[in-house]
Write a protein that holds these residues in place. Sequence first.
Motif, PDB file in Angstrom:
ATOM      1  N   ILE A   1     -10.333  -1.758 -31.530  1.00  0.00           N
ATOM      2  CA  ILE A   1      -9.975  -2.063 -32.919  1.00  0.00           C
ATOM      3  C   ILE A   1      -8.525  -2.538 -32.978  1.00  0.00           C
ATOM      4  O   ILE A   1      -7.645  -1.979 -32.324  1.00  0.00           O
ATOM      5  N   GLU A   2      -8.297  -3.550 -33.775  1.00  0.00           N
ATOM      6  CA  GLU A   2      -6.925  -4.010 -34.016  1.00  0.00           C
ATOM      7  C   GLU A   2      -6.142  -2.882 -34.681  1.00  0.00           C
ATOM      8  O   GLU A   2      -6.700  -1.894 -35.102  1.00  0.00           O
ATOM      9  N   SER A   3      -4.876  -3.065 -34.823  1.00  0.00           N
ATOM     10  CA  SER A   3      -4.076  -2.039 -35.482  1.00  0.00           C
ATOM     11  C   SER A   3      -4.505  -1.917 -36.947  1.00  0.00           C
ATOM     12  O   SER A   3      -5.035  -2.855 -37.542  1.00  0.00           O
TER      13      SER A   3
ATOM     14  N   ASP B   1      -2.632  -1.826 -39.569  1.00  0.00           N
ATOM     15  CA  ASP B   1      -1.908  -2.806 -40.397  1.00  0.00           C
ATOM     16  C   ASP B   1      -2.571  -4.179 -40.325  1.00  0.00           C
ATOM     17  O   ASP B   1      -2.679  -4.870 -41.331  1.00  0.00           O
ATOM     18  N   ASP B   2      -3.013  -4.595 -39.124  1.00  0.00           N
ATOM     19  CA  ASP B   2      -3.651  -5.897 -38.984  1.00  0.00           C
ATOM     20  C   ASP B   2      -4.961  -5.950 -39.779  1.00  0.00           C
ATOM     21  O   ASP B   2      -5.312  -7.001 -40.332  1.00  0.00           O
ATOM     22  N   LEU B   3      -5.672  -4.846 -39.829  1.00  0.00           N
ATOM     23  CA  LEU B   3      -6.929  -4.819 -40.575  1.00  0.00           C
ATOM     24  C   LEU B   3      -6.707  -4.753 -42.084  1.00  0.00           C
ATOM     25  O   LEU B   3      -7.506  -5.284 -42.862  1.00  0.00           O
ATOM     26  N   MET B   4      -5.629  -4.107 -42.500  1.00  0.00           N
ATOM     27  CA  MET B   4      -5.385  -3.909 -43.930  1.00  0.00           C
ATOM     28  C   MET B   4      -4.765  -5.110 -44.622  1.00  0.00           C
ATOM     29  O   MET B   4      -5.024  -5.319 -45.802  1.00  0.00           O
ATOM     30  N   PHE B   5      -3.954  -5.870 -43.918  1.00  0.00           N
ATOM     31  CA  PHE B   5      -3.182  -6.900 -44.584  1.00  0.00           C
ATOM     32  C   PHE B   5      -3.432  -8.272 -43.952  1.00  0.00           C
ATOM     33  O   PHE B   5      -3.445  -8.406 -42.742  1.00  0.00           O
ATOM     34  N   ASP B   6      -3.602  -9.273 -44.807  1.00  0.00           N
ATOM     35  CA  ASP B   6      -3.713 -10.634 -44.342  1.00  0.00           C
ATOM     36  C   ASP B   6      -2.309 -11.153 -44.008  1.00  0.00           C
ATOM     37  O   ASP B   6      -1.340 -10.828 -44.674  1.00  0.00           O
ATOM     38  N   ASP B   7      -2.239 -11.973 -42.992  1.00  0.00           N
ATOM     39  CA  ASP B   7      -0.932 -12.547 -42.636  1.00  0.00           C
ATOM     40  C   ASP B   7      -0.594 -13.734 -43.496  1.00  0.00           C
ATOM     41  O   ASP B   7      -1.307 -14.409 -44.072  1.00  0.00           O
TER      42      ASP B   7
END
Length: 142
Positions: free
Chosen positions: A132-134, A136-142
Amino acid sequence: MYLTGTFQHNLDAKSRLTLPASFRKQVGDTVCLVPLDDAIYGFTPESHKAWVSSFFPQGLNPRNRRDVQLHSLLMRRTVTVEVDSAGRIALGKVSAEALQKLGIEREVTVIGNDDHFEIWSAAAFKAMDEQIESLDDLMFDD
């Protein structure tokens, strides 16, 4: 019911799992266990019924072969067990084939997942979790 958290447990010699205390307070006396591809899902009878019904948003059509087969398979795979006075459930009631396929032997990880809990082999959970990605990476779009 609202189950959260991650817990490491060992099955006892009779393949019983002691549910986390916070889960015991919410699940009551009976649990429906459903072995799937990665883990065993545990539901209360009410949440199991809602989960099964979610596969049939228009309702179960007894004239639709897929509906009938899926419903039958979900019900056949489900094992209903009692929670004993010590808060344990008997995973030995799940087929030995399913437990072997899932790699569930002694060390397990139990996670709360909202309306149900999941029982993973500790090794399989660790491997999945590492993929699983971090957060933060899953919660927020870049």
